[in-house]
Scaffold this motif. Structure first.
Motif, short mmCIF file in Angstrom:
data_model
loop_
_atom_site.label_atom_id
_atom_site.label_comp_id
_atom_site.label_asym_id
_atom_site.label_seq_id
_atom_site.Cartn_x
_atom_site.Cartn_y
_atom_site.Cartn_z
N LYS A 306 -0.30 70.17 60.81
CA LYS A 306 -1.38 70.36 61.38
C LYS A 306 -2.33 69.71 62.34
O LYS A 306 -3.30 69.25 62.61
N ASP A 307 -2.26 68.14 61.05
CA ASP A 307 -2.70 67.47 60.94
C ASP A 307 -2.27 66.54 61.97
O ASP A 307 -3.02 65.06 62.61
N ASP A 308 -1.21 66.19 63.13
CA ASP A 308 -0.61 65.78 64.17
C ASP A 308 -0.91 67.33 65.05
O ASP A 308 -0.66 67.72 65.18
N PHE A 309 -0.41 66.13 66.49
CA PHE A 309 -0.68 66.87 67.73
C PHE A 309 1.00 66.08 68.29
O PHE A 309 1.33 65.32 68.87
N ASN A 310 1.53 67.18 68.34
CA ASN A 310 2.85 67.95 68.66
C ASN A 310 2.86 67.82 70.01
O ASN A 310 2.21 68.95 70.59
N VAL A 311 3.89 67.13 70.96
CA VAL A 311 4.15 67.27 72.80
C VAL A 311 5.19 68.02 73.02
O VAL A 311 5.31 68.01 74.25
N TYR A 312 5.46 68.91 72.35
CA TYR A 312 6.96 69.49 72.43
C TYR A 312 7.27 69.20 73.68
O TYR A 312 7.60 69.82 74.24
N HIS A 313 8.26 68.03 72.91
CA HIS A 313 9.08 68.02 74.27
C HIS A 313 10.26 68.40 74.66
O HIS A 313 10.77 69.70 75.38
N MET A 314 10.64 69.58 73.61
CA MET A 314 11.46 70.64 73.28
C MET A 314 10.64 71.90 71.96
O MET A 314 10.35 71.56 71.10
N TYR A 315 10.55 73.02 72.31
CA TYR A 315 10.00 73.89 71.60
C TYR A 315 11.86 74.50 71.21
O TYR A 315 12.32 75.44 71.74
N ILE A 316 11.41 74.69 69.53
CA ILE A 316 13.65 74.82 68.84
C ILE A 316 12.72 76.18 68.02
O ILE A 316 12.04 76.28 67.37
N ILE A 317 13.89 76.87 67.88
CA ILE A 317 13.95 78.44 67.78
C ILE A 317 15.91 77.87 66.76
O ILE A 317 16.46 77.70 67.57
N GLN A 318 15.65 78.32 65.96
CA GLN A 318 16.62 78.84 64.74
C GLN A 318 17.63 79.95 65.05
O GLN A 318 16.75 80.60 64.67
N THR A 319 18.91 80.24 65.51
CA THR A 319 18.95 81.47 64.88
C THR A 319 20.66 81.79 64.36
O THR A 319 21.33 80.22 64.38
N GLU A 320 21.47 83.00 63.22
CA GLU A 320 22.40 82.39 62.79
C GLU A 320 23.45 82.56 63.76
O GLU A 320 24.85 83.15 63.53
N ASN A 321 23.17 83.56 65.18
CA ASN A 321 24.26 83.86 65.91
C ASN A 321 23.99 83.15 67.30
O ASN A 321 23.86 83.13 68.40
N ARG A 322 24.00 81.65 67.33
CA ARG A 322 23.72 80.39 68.39
C ARG A 322 24.22 80.62 69.25
O ARG A 322 24.09 81.27 70.67
N ASN A 323 25.72 81.28 69.64
CA ASN A 323 26.56 81.42 70.37
C ASN A 323 26.14 82.76 71.21
O ASN A 323 26.94 82.56 72.17
#
Length: 396
Positions: A306-323
């Motif tokens: 929360k101390d930084d300002f992220n510019v979200y070049h990408m918004y990443i999610i993680q999943t065990e079922n990516r395929n």
């Protein structure tokens, strides 16, 4: 509903008039290299970032190569960096003849794990290249502390992080040299390739300016004198028109590159720079919406400082079922990207370095689970809601 990962056509539709005006102005002016738009853009970037020197180059990869060469890094040297990033970061190290040494990343923000850097330092280590991955600032305080302690250079790979702030300090001003990319998909992108090098060091800036243009001219002579400890003042002719003919460019002092930020790209970037903060703020709004609405049981979300300002070049999610998720998104025509399917230490080109599966477990874990969903500032409210509803209602 068809939603691309990034809608550059939509962006262009409302910039069209300004873009076409600046292109027309450049074409009519006849200055296509090192012209007024390039000088203007470099000056604006110095002011925007709060850095002494901003040097336009051909692309982000060239920026990294030139930065390494400027610091004298080459054959026999080692450079520590992240395995979870675009190939150009490590490629640049290899291009100058040095050896990339990969240090694992953190699962929370995907950045290099600063607590593991010192163990990777050897007598051959000359620099650290932290990557502000996906627009998330790396822990620069700790990285700089380690570098100072071990007499190492730091080069920020800020190619995905234009406009990001680390503890209220602009990314790109926190190291010896920093590198940016203006590839079309970046938060500030041109219609082709473009890059930038930033530094507060006058001598580094001179060498960068020489190396990007065949090591020639006044900057080439200045760089040569500095590198050879020659105390001779270089006369600067302010009357020379560098856009067409400069007789000094036929005097070469260093082996360099042909890597200039073209005038047309500089003009486009000058138009887009007017909107950069607005676009980055919009990306943050979309990211907060995703943070709040996405089903925590199905998707692991980004955990950022929360101390930084992220510019979200990408918004990443993680999943065990990516395929399976990828197939469903394809069917629904929702854009996505897999960043990065193979961590750099396991790329075939680096087989000779001797890394094996299991050496950098966090990078390997993420490479099997991460997926980017649209965080384009052009997204409509309807599109945002559609993406969230689709993801939350999926059975994976």
């Amino acid at each position: 509903m068809k939603i691309p990962l990034l809608n550059l056509k939509r962006q262009y539709s409302y910039l069209k008039k300004d873009i076409e005006n600046v292109i027309s102005e450049i074409l009519e002016g006849g200055a296509y290299i090192n012209g007024p738009q390039t000088k203007k853009f470099e000056k604006r970037m110095e002011e925007y970032l709060g850095v002494k020197h901003a040097i336009g180059v051909g692309n982000g990869t060239d920026a990294l190569v030139i930065a390494l060469e400027t610091l004298g890094i080459g054959k026999g040297d080692e450079v520590i960096t992240s395995p979870f990033t675009f190939f150009a970061t490590a490629e640049a190290i290899s291009v100058v003849g040095a050896k990339p040494v990969f240090v694992d990343v953190k699962l929370e923000d995907f950045n290099i794990d600063e607590t593991k850097i010192e163990k990777a330092i050897t007598s051959k280590t000359k620099a650290i290249i932290p990557v502000h991955i996906f627009g998330t600032p790396a822990n620069m305080d700790k990285i700089n502390e380690i570098a100072k302690k071990n007499n190492l250079y730091v080069i920020e790979d800020a190619c995905q992080a234009i406009g990001a702030r680390y503890k209220n300090k602009m990314v790109g001003t926190l190291s010896d040299i920093a590198c940016f990319s203006f590839f079309p998909t970046k938060n500030l992108g041109t219609y082709g390739d473009g890059g930038l090098i930033t530094t507060n060091n006058d001598n580094f800036a001179t060498i960068c300016r020489a190396l990007k243009a065949h090591g020639s001219g006044e900057n080439g002579e200045k760089a040569y004198n500095f590198l050879n400890n020659i105390k001779e003042e270089v006369k600067v002719d302010n009357q020379v028109d560098d856009t067409v003919y400069n007789p000094k460019k036929y005097y070469n002092y260093l082996i360099g590159h042909n890597s200039r930020l073209d005038e047309l790209h500089a003009g486009i970037l000058n138009v887009k720079l007017n909107y950069l903060d607005e676009w980055n703020n919009k990306r943050n709004e979309i990211a907060k919406y995703y943070d709040k609405k996405l089903d925590d049981k199905k998707y692991k979300k980004m955990k950022l400082s929360k101390d930084d300002f992220n510019v979200y070049h990408m918004y990443i999610i993680q999943t065990e079922n990516r395929n399976e998720l990828s197939k469903k998104l394809d069917e629904a025509e929702i854009g996505y990207g897999v960043y990065y399917p193979v961590p750099l230490h396991l790329q075939k080109v680096y087989k000779s370095l001797g890394y094996k599966e299991g050496d950098l477990p966090n990078a390997e874990y993420l490479s099997k689970r991460t997926l980017a969903i649209p965080v384009d500032p052009e997204l409509t409210e309807e599109e945002k809601e559609y993406i969230i509803n689709f993801l939350n209602n999926l059975e994976l």
